[in-house]
Motif scaffolding. Structure first.
Motif, PDB file in Angstrom:
ATOM      1  N   GLN A  94      39.649  38.692  47.157  1.00  0.00           N
ATOM      2  CA  GLN A  94      40.887  38.540  47.952  1.00  0.00           C
ATOM      3  C   GLN A  94      41.228  37.026  48.184  1.00  0.00           C
ATOM      4  O   GLN A  94      42.108  36.668  49.005  1.00  0.00           O
ATOM      5  N   ASP A  95      40.804  36.202  47.359  1.00  0.00           N
ATOM      6  CA  ASP A  95      41.338  34.698  47.371  1.00  0.00           C
ATOM      7  C   ASP A  95      40.683  34.361  45.843  1.00  0.00           C
ATOM      8  O   ASP A  95      39.529  34.578  45.403  1.00  0.00           O
ATOM      9  N   SER A  96      41.435  33.340  45.367  1.00  0.00           N
ATOM     10  CA  SER A  96      41.088  33.125  43.949  1.00  0.00           C
ATOM     11  C   SER A  96      40.059  31.799  43.987  1.00  0.00           C
ATOM     12  O   SER A  96      39.831  31.088  43.097  1.00  0.00           O
ATOM     13  N   ALA A  97      39.620  31.469  45.278  1.00  0.00           N
ATOM     14  CA  ALA A  97      38.773  30.434  45.365  1.00  0.00           C
ATOM     15  C   ALA A  97      37.532  30.236  44.607  1.00  0.00           C
ATOM     16  O   ALA A  97      37.105  29.041  44.126  1.00  0.00           O
ATOM     17  N   PRO A  98      36.896  31.471  44.375  1.00  0.00           N
ATOM     18  CA  PRO A  98      35.655  31.372  43.626  1.00  0.00           C
ATOM     19  C   PRO A  98      35.901  30.798  42.125  1.00  0.00           C
ATOM     20  O   PRO A  98      35.077  30.286  41.320  1.00  0.00           O
ATOM     21  N   ILE A  99      37.036  30.769  41.759  1.00  0.00           N
ATOM     22  CA  ILE A  99      37.383  30.304  40.452  1.00  0.00           C
ATOM     23  C   ILE A  99      37.583  28.869  40.464  1.00  0.00           C
ATOM     24  O   ILE A  99      37.321  28.016  39.396  1.00  0.00           O
ATOM     25  N   GLY A 100      38.084  28.409  41.634  1.00  0.00           N
ATOM     26  CA  GLY A 100      38.034  26.960  41.588  1.00  0.00           C
ATOM     27  C   GLY A 100      39.163  26.391  40.831  1.00  0.00           C
ATOM     28  O   GLY A 100      40.155  26.857  40.637  1.00  0.00           O
ATOM     29  N   GLU A 101      39.039  25.202  40.143  1.00  0.00           N
ATOM     30  CA  GLU A 101      39.800  24.636  39.296  1.00  0.00           C
ATOM     31  C   GLU A 101      39.368  25.075  37.977  1.00  0.00           C
ATOM     32  O   GLU A 101      40.089  24.405  36.937  1.00  0.00           O
TER      33      GLU A 101
END
Length: 377
Positions: free
Chosen positions: A137-144
């Motif tokens: 529910q957020d692309s945060a785990p992909i990071g950069e």
């Protein structure tokens, strides 16, 4: 930053990622509405959870929770792994959450099956099991690191929501007043997700982010859990233009069972039906589904639940991730759909209003299954 709702999720799926367990007792609507084809239908919750308010991080699913999932009649549950509004430790948390579900699937092979392809969806329906789809529910785990998309795909991730309520590396969430849309990185992220055949979800996205992402994606997209802004103007709800754009590109929007379905007070089944029918008018019957944003288990409206709910809302406000319409006195469920078989209840209510069995089957999950199969292969 906190997870979706701290006291409810308790570490995303590491605590079985939940809202509340138990029962407040079946309502009249929950016991009266039935739909004869339900047993054979493709029933998909586009955003749902399994667990109990008393679950601790890493707890195995209890027999009660397993039985409530079995009783629900769901054939596919798209459920959240990984945190939201948090970059530090997000990758590691997402991996742990996926591993949690892998373990539960192994523990309960008579009930759960992993979903990686469209064929897995049909297998779950045919065998009358529950297919588990892991989503962010957020692309945060992909990071950069776009290469992490490949890693997560191998681990079983099949849907990625670009943003939560706030701005992240991909773009603006629905609570960002600037409404800046997709970032350059967001465009690269969409391209990589398309290449790896991972579904893009635009729930919680800012309106410009959603519009730009729909146009940028080469594949149909989801808005897995939302409401209709034309009926209730809230940041979490989508405008007719957004809904129509998703449908025009072959995607599906899911109506949720959340407080944002009415201007004030506790929403009821009639509010859910109203939003479903508006979405049908805007999108057509091939592009509407249901993403409850609830647990499969019904809510037990205890004093503990009320207290923890109020504490969660206050904490979300302090962190700036609370959306307008969230209230300490409005709870995260629909009282007259407070049953594991809420999808059957909704089907019965839609049938009583004259909707055909074929249309109801599409809304319950047929539309989600079509798009999932198209994107995942």
């Amino acid at each position: 930053m906190l997870d979706r709702r701290t006291f409810l999720i308790q570490g995303a799926l590491a605590g079985a990622g939940v809202f509340a367990g138990g029962s407040a007792g079946p309502s009249r609507a929950a016991t009266a509405a039935r739909w004869a084809p339900y047993a054979d239908a493709m029933v998909i919750d586009g955003c749902g959870f399994v667990g109990s308010v008393d679950s601790q991080p890493g707890d195995a699913l209890s027999e009660v929770l397993v039985e409530e999932v079995r009783a629900s009649g769901l054939r596919v549950l798209q459920t959240t792994v990984g945190p939201v509004a948090q970059y530090e430790g997000a990758f590691e948390q997402a991996v742990r959450d996926i591993a949690y579900w892998e373990n539960e699937i192994v523990r309960h092979p008579e009930l759960f099956v992993p979903v990686r392809t469209g064929a897995d969806l049909e297998r779950a329906r045919r065998e009358r099991k529950v297919g588990v789809v892991c989503q962010f529910q957020d692309s945060a785990p992909i990071g950069e690191k776009l290469e992490r998309i490949d890693d997560f795909h191998r681990l079983g991730l099949r849907t990625v929501q670009l943003t939560y309520n706030l701005r992240n590396l991909a773009g603006d969430g629905c609570m960002e007043a600037g409404n800046a849309g997709l970032s350059k990185f967001g465009h690269s992220l969409i391209e990589r997700l398309n290449e790896r055949r991972i579904l893009i979800d635009l729930a919680h996205s800012g309106r410009r982010t959603a519009t730009e992402a729909i146009a940028a994606s080469k594949a149909p997209v989801l808005i897995s859990h939302t409401g209709c802004a034309a009926l209730v103007e809230r940041p979490r709800n989508k405008t007719d233009a957004e809904l129509r754009a998703v449908a025009d590109r072959g995607g599906v929007i899911g109506i949720y069972l959340m407080p944002f379905l009415r201007e004030s007070g506790q929403p009821m089944a009639a509010d859910v039906i109203r939003h479903i029918e508006h979405a049908l008018q805007v999108c057509g019957e091939d592009h509407v589904g249901i993403g409850t944003d609830n647990t499969v288990s019904p809510v037990k409206l205890t004093e503990k639940y009320k207290r923890q709910h109020a504490e969660s809302i206050r904490e979300r406000r302090k962190l700036g991730i609370s959306a307008p319409g969230e209230s300490e006195s409005v709870y995260l469920y629909i009282p007259d759909l407070n049953t594991p078989r809420r999808f059957e209840t909704l089907a019965g209510l839609l049938s009583a209003r004259g909707h055909s069995d074929a249309r109801i089957g599409k809304i319950l999950g047929g539309n989600f299954a079509r798009v999932m199969g198209e994107v995942w292969g």
